[in-house]
Design a protein around this motif. Structure first.
Motif, short mmCIF file in Angstrom:
data_model
loop_
_atom_site.label_atom_id
_atom_site.label_comp_id
_atom_site.label_asym_id
_atom_site.label_seq_id
_atom_site.Cartn_x
_atom_site.Cartn_y
_atom_site.Cartn_z
N GLY A 125 6.66 -13.73 -13.18
CA GLY A 125 6.85 -13.29 -14.54
C GLY A 125 6.59 -11.81 -14.77
N LEU A 126 6.36 -11.05 -13.70
CA LEU A 126 6.03 -9.63 -13.82
C LEU A 126 7.12 -8.78 -13.17
CD1 LEU A 126 2.28 -9.86 -12.76
CD2 LEU A 126 3.20 -9.85 -15.08
N ARG A 127 7.34 -7.59 -13.74
CA ARG A 127 8.27 -6.63 -13.16
C ARG A 127 7.61 -5.93 -11.98
NH1 ARG A 127 12.30 -4.10 -16.12
NH2 ARG A 127 11.32 -2.05 -15.93
N VAL A 128 8.30 -5.92 -10.86
CA VAL A 128 7.73 -5.42 -9.61
C VAL A 128 8.83 -4.74 -8.81
CG1 VAL A 128 8.11 -7.67 -8.53
CG2 VAL A 128 6.44 -6.14 -7.54
N THR A 129 8.46 -3.77 -7.99
CA THR A 129 9.48 -3.13 -7.15
C THR A 129 10.08 -4.16 -6.19
OG1 THR A 129 7.73 -2.35 -5.65
CG2 THR A 129 8.57 -0.79 -7.27
N SER A 130 11.34 -3.98 -5.87
CA SER A 130 12.06 -4.89 -4.98
C SER A 130 11.43 -4.88 -3.60
CB SER A 130 13.52 -4.46 -4.88
OG SER A 130 13.60 -3.22 -4.17
N PRO A 131 11.70 -5.89 -2.77
CA PRO A 131 11.15 -5.91 -1.43
C PRO A 131 11.45 -4.64 -0.64
CG PRO A 131 12.02 -8.07 -1.94
CD PRO A 131 12.41 -7.17 -3.08
N VAL A 132 12.69 -4.15 -0.71
CA VAL A 132 13.03 -2.95 0.05
C VAL A 132 12.27 -1.73 -0.48
CG1 VAL A 132 14.90 -1.34 0.63
CG2 VAL A 132 15.28 -3.81 0.77
N ARG A 133 12.24 -1.58 -1.79
CA ARG A 133 11.51 -0.45 -2.37
C ARG A 133 10.02 -0.55 -2.05
NH1 ARG A 133 12.91 3.99 -5.96
NH2 ARG A 133 10.93 5.12 -6.14
N THR A 134 9.48 -1.75 -2.06
CA THR A 134 8.07 -1.95 -1.74
C THR A 134 7.77 -1.54 -0.31
OG1 THR A 134 7.94 -3.78 -3.34
CG2 THR A 134 6.24 -3.70 -1.64
N ALA A 135 8.72 -1.72 0.59
CA ALA A 135 8.53 -1.32 1.98
C ALA A 135 8.75 0.17 2.20
CB ALA A 135 9.50 -2.11 2.88
N VAL A 136 9.70 0.76 1.50
CA VAL A 136 10.04 2.17 1.71
C VAL A 136 8.99 3.10 1.09
CG1 VAL A 136 11.71 3.98 1.15
CG2 VAL A 136 12.50 1.76 1.97
N ASP A 137 8.46 2.75 -0.06
CA ASP A 137 7.52 3.64 -0.74
C ASP A 137 6.31 4.02 0.12
OD1 ASP A 137 8.99 4.10 -2.98
OD2 ASP A 137 7.90 2.71 -4.28
N PRO A 138 5.63 3.08 0.80
CA PRO A 138 4.51 3.50 1.66
C PRO A 138 4.96 4.43 2.79
CG PRO A 138 4.40 1.15 1.23
CD PRO A 138 5.74 1.61 0.73
N LEU A 139 6.16 4.24 3.31
CA LEU A 139 6.65 5.10 4.37
C LEU A 139 6.82 6.54 3.89
CD1 LEU A 139 9.33 2.70 5.87
CD2 LEU A 139 7.18 3.39 6.96
N ARG A 140 7.07 6.71 2.62
CA ARG A 140 7.23 8.05 2.06
C ARG A 140 5.90 8.66 1.65
NH1 ARG A 140 11.53 7.78 -2.69
NH2 ARG A 140 11.18 10.02 -2.58
N ARG A 141 4.93 7.83 1.25
CA ARG A 141 3.78 8.35 0.53
C ARG A 141 2.45 8.18 1.24
NH1 ARG A 141 3.66 4.65 -3.54
NH2 ARG A 141 1.94 5.78 -4.48
N GLU A 142 2.38 7.34 2.27
CA GLU A 142 1.11 7.07 2.93
C GLU A 142 1.11 7.66 4.34
OE1 GLU A 142 -0.16 3.04 2.85
OE2 GLU A 142 0.30 2.74 0.73
N PRO A 143 -0.08 7.82 4.95
CA PRO A 143 -0.11 8.21 6.36
C PRO A 143 0.73 7.24 7.19
CG PRO A 143 -2.31 8.30 5.40
CD PRO A 143 -1.42 7.66 4.37
#
Length: 229
Positions: A125-143
């Motif tokens: 019931g909550l708005r959440v980033t898609s599976p692909v976006r959820t995987a890509v974002d850490p690759l861009r922003r985390e060590p």
């Protein structure tokens, strides 16, 4: 007049706004302050039987955040089905569109990003980033070592496929973190369900830090093992 029950059925297992239930006559202010309910956030309460943790805070934040808010980062990973990615000190991450302002208190991190419709999903019931976006974002922003472990867990949990992440990373416009996000293209093309051994060996060697729990340590240990052929 019959006395109000201490725990109305409508609120069992629920997270709710205190002002709303008092205004509706479901609880009195005195009942709200009783031991039956846990105060999670200002004006947000929960059934005391609900377990404490990140998920409870997410439910509280969802009642306070703007309607356009989307849960992202490792919070999205939890909602998408990979709870192992959460670290004990991780804040709840909320993504807002440009121009929307919200200044929450406590363990909430707000960032601004334009999310196209295909990058927004709905879970529990909550708005959440898609599976692909959820995987890509850490690759861009985390060590990168942390991001590779996160990606491996998302793949092993079948939240996302490596090919989807690889294609999305390749399509990123040139921006901060886009070059790093393309690094997991180094995968074994014959084994869609696992990262290539050389990649995980390079980026999975860091020992569990003082804030990592047993699940995180186990994830790092697992990605250090070569892919079975």
């Amino acid at each position: 007049m019959p006395q109000q029950p201490a725990r109305p059925a409508a609120l069992r297992g629920r997270v709710f706004r205190g002002t709303s239930v008092v205004a509706q006559g479901v609880l009195t202010p005195d009942q709200l302050r009783g031991s039956t309910w846990r105060r999670v956030w200002p004006d947000v309460y929960a059934d005391v039987d609900l377990p404490e943790g990140h998920g409870l805070i997410v439910r509280a934040v969802s009642l306070l955040a703007p309607s356009v808010a989307v849960f992202g980062g490792r919070t999205a990973a939890l909602l998408q089905g990979a709870p192992e990615l959460l670290r004990v000190d991780d804040p709840v991450e909320v993504v807002l569109p440009p121009g929307t302002r919200w200044s929450p208190r406590g363990r909430v991190r707000v960032r601004t990003a334009e999310l196209p419709d295909e990058d927004v999903d709905r879970r529990h019931g909550l708005r959440v980033t898609s599976p692909v976006r959820t995987a890509v974002d850490p690759l861009r922003r985390e060590p990168l070592d942390d991001a590779v472990v996160a990606l491996d867990q998302l793949v092993q949990r079948r939240v996302v496929r490596l090919g989807e992440v690889r294609d999305a990373a390749a399509a990123l416009p040139r921006s901060r973190g886009s070059r790093q996000a393309r690094r997991p293209r180094e995968v074994d093309p014959d084994h869609e369900g696992a990262l290539a051994p050389d990649l995980v060996l390079r980026h999975g060697q860091r020992q569990a830090g003082p804030h990592e729990d047993q699940a995180q340590a186990a994830a790092r240990a697992r990605v250090r093992r070569p892919v079975a052929r």
